[in-house]
Design an enzyme around this catalytic site. Sequence first.
Site, PDB file in Angstrom:
ATOM      1  N   TYR A 183       0.837  -1.195   0.000  1.00 13.41           N
ATOM      2  CA  TYR A 183       0.000   0.000   0.000  1.00 13.41           C
ATOM      3  C   TYR A 183       0.876   1.251   0.000  1.00 13.41           C
ATOM      4  O   TYR A 183       1.941   1.273   0.626  1.00 13.41           O
ATOM      5  CB  TYR A 183      -0.898   0.042   1.234  1.00 13.41           C
ATOM      6  CG  TYR A 183      -2.030  -0.959   1.237  1.00 13.41           C
ATOM      7  CD1 TYR A 183      -3.248  -0.666   0.649  1.00 13.41           C
ATOM      8  CD2 TYR A 183      -1.871  -2.195   1.843  1.00 13.41           C
ATOM      9  CE1 TYR A 183      -4.285  -1.569   0.658  1.00 13.41           C
ATOM     10  CE2 TYR A 183      -2.906  -3.118   1.848  1.00 13.41           C
ATOM     11  CZ  TYR A 183      -4.119  -2.794   1.254  1.00 13.41           C
ATOM     12  OH  TYR A 183      -5.131  -3.703   1.260  1.00 13.41           O
ATOM     13  N   TYR A 222      -0.283  -9.934   0.394  1.00 10.74           N
ATOM     14  CA  TYR A 222       0.759  -9.350   1.230  1.00 10.74           C
ATOM     15  C   TYR A 222       0.757 -10.003   2.616  1.00 10.74           C
ATOM     16  O   TYR A 222      -0.276 -10.483   3.087  1.00 10.74           O
ATOM     17  CB  TYR A 222       0.581  -7.834   1.367  1.00 10.74           C
ATOM     18  CG  TYR A 222      -0.750  -7.398   1.936  1.00 10.74           C
ATOM     19  CD1 TYR A 222      -0.954  -7.315   3.315  1.00 10.74           C
ATOM     20  CD2 TYR A 222      -1.794  -7.032   1.104  1.00 10.74           C
ATOM     21  CE1 TYR A 222      -2.163  -6.912   3.844  1.00 10.74           C
ATOM     22  CE2 TYR A 222      -3.015  -6.628   1.612  1.00 10.74           C
ATOM     23  CZ  TYR A 222      -3.194  -6.564   2.990  1.00 10.74           C
ATOM     24  OH  TYR A 222      -4.401  -6.175   3.502  1.00 10.74           O
ATOM     25  N   ARG A 232      -2.525 -12.167   3.286  1.00  9.62           N
ATOM     26  CA  ARG A 232      -3.892 -11.810   2.878  1.00  9.62           C
ATOM     27  C   ARG A 232      -4.084 -12.124   1.398  1.00  9.62           C
ATOM     28  O   ARG A 232      -3.233 -11.813   0.569  1.00  9.62           O
ATOM     29  CB  ARG A 232      -4.143 -10.306   3.052  1.00  9.62           C
ATOM     30  CG  ARG A 232      -4.230  -9.745   4.444  1.00  9.62           C
ATOM     31  CD  ARG A 232      -5.424 -10.157   5.290  1.00  9.62           C
ATOM     32  NE  ARG A 232      -6.602 -10.622   4.628  1.00  9.62           N
ATOM     33  CZ  ARG A 232      -7.641  -9.868   4.201  1.00  9.62           C
ATOM     34  NH1 ARG A 232      -7.603  -8.571   4.354  1.00  9.62           N
ATOM     35  NH2 ARG A 232      -8.696 -10.406   3.649  1.00  9.62           N
ATOM     36  N   HIS A 235      -7.111  -8.486  -2.760  1.00  8.46           N
ATOM     37  CA  HIS A 235      -8.454  -7.933  -2.569  1.00  8.46           C
ATOM     38  C   HIS A 235      -8.436  -6.432  -2.817  1.00  8.46           C
ATOM     39  O   HIS A 235      -7.378  -5.788  -2.825  1.00  8.46           O
ATOM     40  CB  HIS A 235      -8.970  -8.217  -1.146  1.00  8.46           C
ATOM     41  CG  HIS A 235      -8.120  -7.622  -0.069  1.00  8.46           C
ATOM     42  ND1 HIS A 235      -6.982  -8.240   0.414  1.00  8.46           N
ATOM     43  CD2 HIS A 235      -8.222  -6.448   0.616  1.00  8.46           C
ATOM     44  CE1 HIS A 235      -6.430  -7.489   1.355  1.00  8.46           C
ATOM     45  NE2 HIS A 235      -7.166  -6.385   1.490  1.00  8.46           N
ATOM     46  N   HIS A 237     -10.511  -2.952  -1.380  1.00  8.48           N
ATOM     47  CA  HIS A 237     -11.437  -2.384  -0.400  1.00  8.48           C
ATOM     48  C   HIS A 237     -12.448  -1.489  -1.106  1.00  8.48           C
ATOM     49  O   HIS A 237     -12.077  -0.673  -1.965  1.00  8.48           O
ATOM     50  CB  HIS A 237     -10.682  -1.558   0.642  1.00  8.48           C
ATOM     51  CG  HIS A 237      -9.691  -2.345   1.438  1.00  8.48           C
ATOM     52  ND1 HIS A 237      -9.990  -2.900   2.659  1.00  8.48           N
ATOM     53  CD2 HIS A 237      -8.395  -2.664   1.187  1.00  8.48           C
ATOM     54  CE1 HIS A 237      -8.937  -3.521   3.138  1.00  8.48           C
ATOM     55  NE2 HIS A 237      -7.945  -3.398   2.257  1.00  8.48           N
TER      56      HIS A 237
END
Length: 314
Positions: A183, A222, A232, A235, A237
Amino acid sequence: MKHIDSPGQLRTSYLDFFAARGHAVIPSASLVPDRDPSVLFTTAGMHPLVPYFLGAEHPAGTRLVDYQKCVRTNDIEEVGDPTHLTFFEMLGNWSLGDYFMLRHPKQPLVAIDTSKDPELVELHSPAFGERDITGIDNDLTRQHHGEPIGERITVSGRLLDRAGRPVRGQLIEIWQANSAGRYAHQREQHDAPLDPNFTGVGRTITDADGGYHFTTVQPGPYPWRNHLNAWRPAHIHFSMFGSAFTQRLVTQMYFPSDPLFPYDPIIQSVTDDAARQRLVATYDHSLSVPEFSMGYHWDIVLDGPDATWLEEGR
């Protein structure tokens, strides 16, 4: 502003804020209303103050602030899930005919210093508004001078209510990791490379048919250090706004056949298999752009038995 870590700190911060601006802090009233036969319990912060709204003089003055203990009764049949609690406290600042003014607010604007903690702004307001959305806000591959690294994808779908009717004119935001699983965030700890041409945020307004459309890159999985070798699944959000920030709903969209699904406690926490499957987009060849991007379809249902699972549960 200091970071708030507990309900007690939130309560104190709220009371102190208004006390410094001329409000008298009043104690929480009883859960059983005093001399009010119209209700069995105090169910809202304004209940104990009704006589003063009707004209009685409050001994503490005309500007008040409090936290009021309340019992939920208006939707008692839903009590017990993660978002409907039997007992709660309501924070409130109150004017007994004293907030009105002819031209403009007299209090100065409150500055929010985000230099040390960028998430402080989320305590006060949404990161984006509905206005000034540009033509590239929903295309995360065109927001910088260069091309982002990774497989380009398009994600389209509709925002629907429980009856399958379109929810029009609603702000949808997305944020995600880049193709390496990192991110663009100050608190990010994964040592994967950043992409200078990919920030990972986008927004759009649903159209007359409740439709939305984003062009982005396939996010990477990640590590998140929840347990040994914890990763994870890839995906995106999603955040949906109604007519106010308080109507915000947040969820996550996953990709089909991800091998990390069995190892991820977040998606496995959705114990209803049908609800879990509704979090996974489907590949849609008609949405793929020739020689450019793969296409995925994902509808979001806001409520009802087929509702999309939200981050705070159902």
